[in-house]
Design an enzyme around this catalytic site. Structure first.
Site, PDB file in Angstrom:
ATOM      1  CB  SER A 110     -17.407 -14.017  81.071  1.00  0.00           C
ATOM      2  OG  SER A 110     -18.035 -13.829  82.337  1.00  0.00           O
ATOM      3  CB  SER A 161     -17.068 -11.465  84.140  1.00  0.00           C
ATOM      4  OG  SER A 161     -16.036 -12.356  83.825  1.00  0.00           O
ATOM      5  CE  LYS A 189     -21.626 -13.927  81.750  1.00  0.00           C
ATOM      6  NZ  LYS A 189     -20.597 -13.487  82.731  1.00  0.00           N
TER       7      LYS A 189
END
Length: 483
Positions: A147, A171, A71
């Site tokens: 997220s 997330s 990520k």
């Protein structure tokens, strides 16, 4: 290795092929890159790829040779950009590996790119100005969650079998629910946040992954768990590897069911029906299931206010540090409206208010501990509704202050953040789907502190009883059989 073959294996399965010499890490990586080219133009999940510099030894670990994506926040890879989904951090290059990145390398993962995140990971949809919106592979008009939305969309579409994710308020679990994946948020302190951070958002954030199979998440957590010198938190090590728990009988569990969320946000009919079906499935497996209420120890408005103060105070410090490092201004040219509003709100949070917010964190943790003293798990929907259309979060956003933005996020995802505040593990399991649209519906299971083993045992049982591996989205790399 052709894409049509590649997508049939999870990470453990690919590593077994590599260990047997049936395929090389380079061939598996080439298939993953081809999968990116096949689906990413439609979902915008992967923001950058690069030539992998990892040379795994086949068979050295259960995941050696598996393609992997990190990520764009939270984990630093030396010499690679980490831009946090923000124009303020555009072009930022990590100088060294973070502790977690070192463990990914030791695991033998072949990290070849990074996935999209909303700006500063400060949303539960992934629609940053810097990259553009990430689209849900099941319905590209809808959100992939956040997220870790880029990770969720990439795994769901068959780019990689699993990907790195983080979770400060849901997330990992939200993208897992939106994209039909398994995602487990570990206990606070299970995976190191160092060395650049001792904790993120005062312990709310953790590292983890999203995956198509339960065993991939379990095996990866086995490889990366454990503290580093100087870590502020330490979760007691499990008695056996999590990978072994996936196939163990969970026994008869007492599971509370909470269908309607704290704060009065109503769960929609398709999701409430999925909760009921899941409860019946659990009963058929021999578990004791009962409707419950769960006391947070504080009222919802106090919970929101404490989180707003804690989040925005941390955000303000991060923005100031990035601005100083980049030489860029802190204004609408570098930050999106919710982040700028949060920054300004955080500037006004006083020391006493911040300490009071931490006291709320303690009360929530103590109250949930009392609940888990009488129940093995809590079942909730991961989200109260189906994945929302893209643009939903942005409606009227210019009028919101830092508290208002957090209220919007918690209205959309009211079930997940409490377990970040408490520091306890929770997972989203894709056991249900909407009959009309076919969209996945995630069920969240939460357990007491340090009890990931219990969650993995139940997840393995559910995966056998209600398999989801045969469900694939509209945007699926495996559909490109000619490649």
């Amino acid at each position: 290795m052709r894409i049509a073959e590649y997508v049939n294996f999870d990470g453990v399965g690919l590593a077994e092929l590599v260990a047997k010499g049936e395929v090389t890490p380079a061939e598996v990586e080439a298939a993953a890159r081809e999968a990116v080219r096949a689906v990413n133009p439609r979902i915008n999940a992967v923001v950058e790829t690069w030539p992998a510099d990892d040379v795994p030894e086949p068979g050295s670990t259960p995941l050696a040779g598996v393609p992997f994506l990190i990520k764009d926040i939270g984990v630093a890879m030396a010499g690679r950009r980490m831009e946090l989904g923000s124009r303020l951090a555009a072009g930022n290059v990590a100088r060294s590996d973070s502790f977690l990145m070192r463990r990914f390398r030791r695991t033998g993962l072949v990290t070849f790119g990074r996935t999209a995140t909303p700006e500063m990971a400060y949303s539960n949809t992934t629609e940053p100005v810097l990259y553009g919106a990430t689209r849900n592979p099941w319905d590209p008009k809808r959100s992939a969650g956040g997220s870790s939305g880029g990770a969720g969309a990439a795994v769901a579409a068959g780019v990689v079998p699993m990907a790195h994710a983080t979770d400060a308020a849901g997330s990992i679990r939200i993208p897992a629910a939106c994209n039909g994946l398994f995602g487990l948020k570990p206990t606070r302190g299970r995976v190191s946040m160092g060395p650049h951070f001792d904790e993120v958002f005062n312990g709310l954030a953790v590292h983890g992954s999203v995956s198509r199979t339960v065993r991939d998440s379990a095996v990866l957590l086995d490889q990366v768990r454990g503290p580093e010198a100087g870590d502020p938190y330490f979760a007691q090590e499990p008695s056996r590897p999590y990978a072994e728990e996936v196939t163990r009988d969970p026994g008869t569990l007492r599971i509370g069911v909470l269908t309607q969320a704290w704060g009065g946000h109503r769960t929609t009919a398709p999701v409430a029906d999925a909760v009921s079906r899941t409860a019946r499935l659990l009963e058929s497996l021999g578990h004791r299931v009962e409707e419950v209420t769960v006391d947070l120890g504080v009222d919802w408005e106090d919970f929101l206010l404490a989180n707003a103060r804690q989040w925005t105070a941390n955000l303000t410090a991060s923005v100031d540090e990035l601005a100083a490092a980049s030489g860029r201004p802190v204004d609408s040219s570098t930050l999106e409206p919710p982040i700028l509003a949060g920054y300004r709100y955080g500037q006004r949070v006083g020391g006493a208010e911040f300490v009071t917010a931490l006291a709320v964190r303690n009360r929530v943790a103590r109250s949930l501990a009392r609940f888990f003293a009488g129940h093995d798990m809590l079942l909730t929907p991961t989200l109260p509704e189906l994945p929302v259309p893209l643009g939903t979060h942005a409606e009227g956003v210019e009028t919101l202050d830092g508290l208002g933005w957090l209220r919007r996020l918690f209205d959309i995802s009211p079930f997940t953040a409490v377990f970040n505040v408490a520091g306890t593990p929770a997972m989203s399991v894709p056991v249900a789907a909407d009959a009309e649209s076919g969209l996945p519906i995630g069920m969240q299971f939460a357990a007491g502190h340090g009890l990931e083993d219990r969650l993995f045992r139940l997840a393995g049982q559910l995966e056998q009883a209600s398999p989801w591996s045969d469900r694939t989205p509209a945007v699926w790399a495996g559909n490109h059989a000619d490649r």
